[in-house]
Design an enzyme around this catalytic site. Structure first.
Site, PDB file in Angstrom:
ATOM      1  N   HIS A  16       0.877  -1.173   0.000  1.00 40.68           N
ATOM      2  CA  HIS A  16       0.000   0.000   0.000  1.00 40.68           C
ATOM      3  C   HIS A  16       0.911   1.220   0.000  1.00 40.68           C
ATOM      4  O   HIS A  16       1.278   1.731   1.050  1.00 40.68           O
ATOM      5  CB  HIS A  16      -0.916  -0.011   1.229  1.00 40.68           C
ATOM      6  CG  HIS A  16      -1.883   1.128   1.250  1.00 40.68           C
ATOM      7  ND1 HIS A  16      -3.002   1.154   0.459  1.00 40.68           N
ATOM      8  CD2 HIS A  16      -1.874   2.285   1.931  1.00 40.68           C
ATOM      9  CE1 HIS A  16      -3.651   2.275   0.674  1.00 40.68           C
ATOM     10  NE2 HIS A  16      -2.982   2.981   1.574  1.00 40.68           N
TER      11      HIS A  16
ATOM     12  N   THR B  13      -6.868  11.655   6.056  1.00 39.43           N
ATOM     13  CA  THR B  13      -7.246  10.527   5.199  1.00 39.43           C
ATOM     14  C   THR B  13      -8.118   9.515   5.929  1.00 39.43           C
ATOM     15  O   THR B  13      -8.471   8.488   5.366  1.00 39.43           O
ATOM     16  CB  THR B  13      -5.996   9.798   4.650  1.00 39.43           C
ATOM     17  OG1 THR B  13      -5.241   9.287   5.744  1.00 39.43           O
ATOM     18  CG2 THR B  13      -5.142  10.712   3.788  1.00 39.43           C
TER      19      THR B  13
END
Length: 140
Positions: free
Chosen positions: A5, A57
């Site tokens: 990721h 986020t």
């Protein structure tokens, strides 16, 4: 997006469809040209774009978490990429990376190993090497 990721994650273009059309079919039938590199980079940098715009986020992370929790509580057998223990996937074992998985009452109930082109296999291995290099940097 599979693998790490982060900057070494990659799109598995050999499995992408728009409706039922492959990118090549879409381009041939509609004249729409996809800049695959640009689209992939937008996905890779998506967290940074969100951070720059919202200064956080956690909302997108929370949305993904909710989908996973709903799949577990509802035993829905959701198929989605999640970080899971990799064992013998294109020569890689022993750490966590993103692969498609079936999520149900037992959490990750099945890891799905998609067929990858030789180029995708190289990208998978490079992404996993990146993960391994970062693990090696951690001082226990």
């Amino acid at each position: 997006m599979l693998g790490e990721h982060g900057f070494s994650e990659f799109a598995l273009w050999s499995h992408v469809t728009f409706g039922c059309l492959t990118p090549e079919e879409l381009e041939a039938q509609t004249g729409v040209t996809l800049d695959r590199d640009a689209l992939e980079m937008q996905a890779v940098r998506g967290g940074y774009t969100t951070m720059a715009g919202k200064a956080c986020t956690e909302y997108s992370i929370a949305n993904g978490t909710v989908a996973i929790i709903e799949a577990i509580l509802g035993d829905t057998k959701l198929v989605t990429p999640v970080s899971t223990l990799v064992e013998g996937v294109y020569g890689v074992s022993g750490h966590y990376a993103s692969l498609p998985c079936v999520i149900g009452a037992g959490g990750v109930e099945k890891v799905i190993v998609p067929t990858m082109t030789p180029h995708e296999q190289e990208r998978w291995q490079a992404s996993c090497r990146h993960i391994e290099e970062n693990i090696a940097k951690v001082s226990w």
